[in-house]
Design a protein around this motif. Structure first.
Motif, short mmCIF file in Angstrom:
data_model
loop_
_atom_site.label_atom_id
_atom_site.label_comp_id
_atom_site.label_asym_id
_atom_site.label_seq_id
_atom_site.Cartn_x
_atom_site.Cartn_y
_atom_site.Cartn_z
N TRP A 176 0.95 -1.27 0.00
CA TRP A 176 0.04 0.00 0.17
C TRP A 176 0.93 1.16 0.04
CZ3 TRP A 176 0.18 3.40 4.09
CH2 TRP A 176 0.94 3.04 5.19
N ASP A 180 0.31 4.55 -6.79
CA ASP A 180 0.05 3.28 -6.89
C ASP A 180 1.32 2.31 -7.30
OD1 ASP A 180 1.37 4.33 -9.56
OD2 ASP A 180 -0.40 4.28 -10.88
N CYS A 182 2.74 1.28 -4.55
CA CYS A 182 2.22 0.84 -3.27
C CYS A 182 3.54 0.31 -2.48
CB CYS A 182 1.37 -0.60 -3.47
SG CYS A 182 -0.19 0.16 -4.26
N ARG A 210 -5.71 10.15 -0.61
CA ARG A 210 -6.01 8.88 -1.41
C ARG A 210 -4.82 7.98 -1.40
NH1 ARG A 210 -7.85 8.53 -7.85
NH2 ARG A 210 -8.58 6.13 -7.78
N TYR A 212 -3.43 3.80 -2.01
CA TYR A 212 -3.63 2.65 -2.82
C TYR A 212 -3.16 1.51 -2.19
CZ TYR A 212 -3.82 6.19 -6.71
OH TYR A 212 -4.02 7.43 -7.31
N LYS A 214 -2.96 -3.19 -2.82
CA LYS A 214 -3.29 -4.41 -3.54
C LYS A 214 -2.77 -5.52 -2.78
CE LYS A 214 1.29 -4.28 -5.93
NZ LYS A 214 1.90 -4.29 -7.47
N LEU A 228 -5.46 -3.49 -8.22
CA LEU A 228 -5.11 -2.35 -7.45
C LEU A 228 -6.44 -1.76 -7.10
CD1 LEU A 228 -2.83 -0.37 -6.64
CD2 LEU A 228 -3.12 0.87 -8.68
N LYS A 229 -6.48 -1.32 -5.84
CA LYS A 229 -7.49 -0.44 -5.42
C LYS A 229 -7.20 0.63 -4.73
CE LYS A 229 -11.08 -3.32 -5.97
NZ LYS A 229 -12.53 -3.28 -6.59
N SER A 230 -8.09 1.47 -4.48
CA SER A 230 -7.81 2.93 -3.73
C SER A 230 -9.00 3.23 -3.13
CB SER A 230 -7.66 4.05 -4.78
OG SER A 230 -8.83 4.51 -5.42
#
Length: 550
Positions: A176, A180, A182, A210, A212, A214, A228-230
């Motif tokens: 994280w 992106d 992470c 924000r 990010y 995974k 990938l999520k956020s």
């Protein structure tokens, strides 16, 4: 003793003393000069794959002082900003290694060994390697799920192991960060089974930022990453978001009723609520059930149709207010009936005694494995001259449906059979025959109690309509079936009745009783008017009610 001899003896004593003193001084000087920083070598990386490699180093000399730290510096450029401490004690001449994981494929990495003693830190030469461009394909399958429980400085990361890749999971967790890439890693555990969920609550985050993340998992063959999520943290001035619970879906043949409970509004009124669902744990599809406020502990639902037979679906309820969106637990269910099975089975009966018409009744004894999408009767004087009557478009298994057939002639024989259609085809109940009986002017009807309701004498007043269900002003949840039941009385006789939704006809049938099931799954939230109208041949009477669809 002569002075000359005394001088010689004194000189010899001085020489002998210096002979003992000087080696001590020399030995002390030599000991200080032999203590220095370690000397070591960076060896080439080994075991290189698409996402990991083994770094190698060797202690050539400890500098005559115990080494108390050693390891590697590494990175994607020659500055080697990342550090991995391997140990705190190692002997001269020993090798040491470190398996670097979580690397990007087809990427060049630099590294150098280091060691530290009391004299300072030393480095081996700079080496580099390039990771492979393809994964081995034997790693686990892992899914990153949406973050939950998000506040101004915290949030819960969620993941699931879809497959262990054929060997035991040895490590799993999350990467994280605020980009992106992470770059931060948190290891959650070292043993987990297929289909198990895992989570980790991040704390001390920056507000209104924000993040990010995974999920990752490793077995003996390889490491794999989820999608990938956020999520974005709230502002410190924000209050509490809503609280929502996902209830176990009610699964029927070909569809499922999704259910949620608004357990708390939070610090502001809820502005949207519904469900996320899908055939994977990422639940990519969103259904908005309502946009107005719900009371606390109020249930909302949605009928999810056209499901694939035997498919596993995932669902979680959600609710949004001005402070943010919160989610219920993710649940799963397996659909049944849709895409397989047979045509429905049903029965047929008719009651024509004492009427200038007939009460036709059908019963869905089985929907054949998928939802019934149309049902009714076909009738005529012979089996080959049939007229079709569509009674409705949605009905539950084991339910009855009724139609008052008018236009039949006293003393004549008629044939009738019920029908129902699902996705496997059209089925018919047994064909029966009846003989129309009674006076031509009789228009009574069997009500819900089964008793005969005779027409009243009078001066041809308009029919009086009574809607028994639903009650006016009720709140209904989008996706539910609303049963509309009404009866009518008249001094001459009711010939037909109809149901209208916002002045659009939904159903019409003969007789002085009507039952209609309103499917709200494709209706937008809002206020609707249901009107039931009855006719006696020259005049019409009606009653209207309102429902609030959420």
């Amino acid at each position: 003793m002569p002075a000359k001899r005394i001088a010689i003896i004194s000189g010899l004593i001085v020489i002998i003393a210096l002979a003992f003193l000087i080696p001590g001084l020399w030995s002390s000087s030599t000991a200080e000069a032999s203590t220095y920083k370690p000397d070591l070598t960076t060896d080439s990386a080994t075991g290189i794959t698409s996402d990991y490699a083994t770094l190698n180093g060797e202690i050539d000399s400890d500098g005559n002082s115990d080494i108390y730290e050693y390891g590697f510096y590494w990175g994607t450029d020659s500055s080697c900003d990342e550090k991995e401490k391997v140990g705190s004690s190692i002997d001269e001449g020993d090798d040491f290694t470190y398996k670097l994981t979580g690397l990007d494929e087809d990427t060049r990495y630099y590294f150098k060994a280091y060691a530290r003693n009391d004299e300072g830190i030393s480095y081996g030469g700079l080496e580099y390697f390039t990771t492979d461009s393809e994964d081995s394909g034997d790693g686990p399958t892992v899914v990153s799920d949406s973050a939950t429980g998000i506040g101004d400085d915290y949030g819960t990361l969620n993941g699931e192991i879809d497959s262990d890749g054929g060997s035991d999971i040895t490590e799993y967790g999350f990467y994280w960060g605020t980009s992106d890439s992470c770059s931060s890693k948190h290891r959650v555990g070292s043993s987990i089974d297929e289909d198990d969920d895992f989570s980790y609550r991040l704390t001390d985050l920056e507000e209104d930022t924000r993040y990010y993340f995974k999920a990752y998992a490793r077995n003996d063959d390889d490491i794999s990453y989820g999608n990938l999520k956020s999520f974005t943290t709230g502002e410190s001035s924000s209050g509490d978001g809503p609280s929502v619970t996902t209830k176990t879906p009610n699964v029927e043949d070909g569809y499922a009723t999704l259910q949620g409970v608004m357990t708390s509004q939070g610090d502001s009124e809820v502005t949207s609520y519904g469900f996320y669902y899908g055939t994977t744990t990422s639940t990519d599809y969103k259904i908005t059930v309502g946009t107005d406020s719900l009371d606390e502990d109020e249930t909302f639902s949605y009928n999810l149709k056209d499901l694939e037979d035997g498919e596993t679906y995932y669902v979680k309820a959600y609710a949004t207010n001005s402070e943010g969106t919160e989610y219920g637990d993710r649940l799963s269910f397996t659909s049944s009936g849709s895409g397989s099975g047979t045509v429905p089975t049903l029965t047929t009966s008719a009651n024509a005694s004492g009427f200038a018409g007939a009460i036709l009744t059908g019963t869905i004894t089985s929907n054949g494995g998928s939802a019934v999408r149309e049902y009714g009767f076909v009738w005529g004087k012979t089996g080959g001259t049939e007229t079709k009557v569509n009674v409705g478009t949605s009905i539950a298994e084991k339910a009855n449906f009724v139609y008052f057939l008018t236009g039949v002639q006293n003393g004549n024989s008629y044939y009738v059979k019920s029908y129902a259609i699902n996705q496997s085809g059209t089925a018919y109940g047994p064909m029966i025959n009846f003989t129309a009986a009674g006076s031509a002017g009789a228009t009574g009807f069997i009500g819900t109690t089964g008793s005969y309701v005779p027409p009243a004498a009078g001066n041809n007043q308009a029919p009086v309509v009574v809607i028994s269900t639903p009650g006016s002003g009720i709140a209904a949840t989008r996706g539910t079936m609303v049963a509309v039941n009404a009866t009518a009385s008249d001094d001459v006789g009711v010939t037909a009745m109809g149901v209208y939704l916002n002045d659009v006809k939904q159903m019409c049938c003969g007789g002085n009783w009507i039952a209609y099931y309103l499917d709200t799954s494709r209706m937008s939230p809002g206020l609707y008017t249901i009107r039931v109208t009855a006719w006696d041949g020259s005049k019409a009477g009606e009653q209207s009610i309102s429902i609030n669809l959420k």
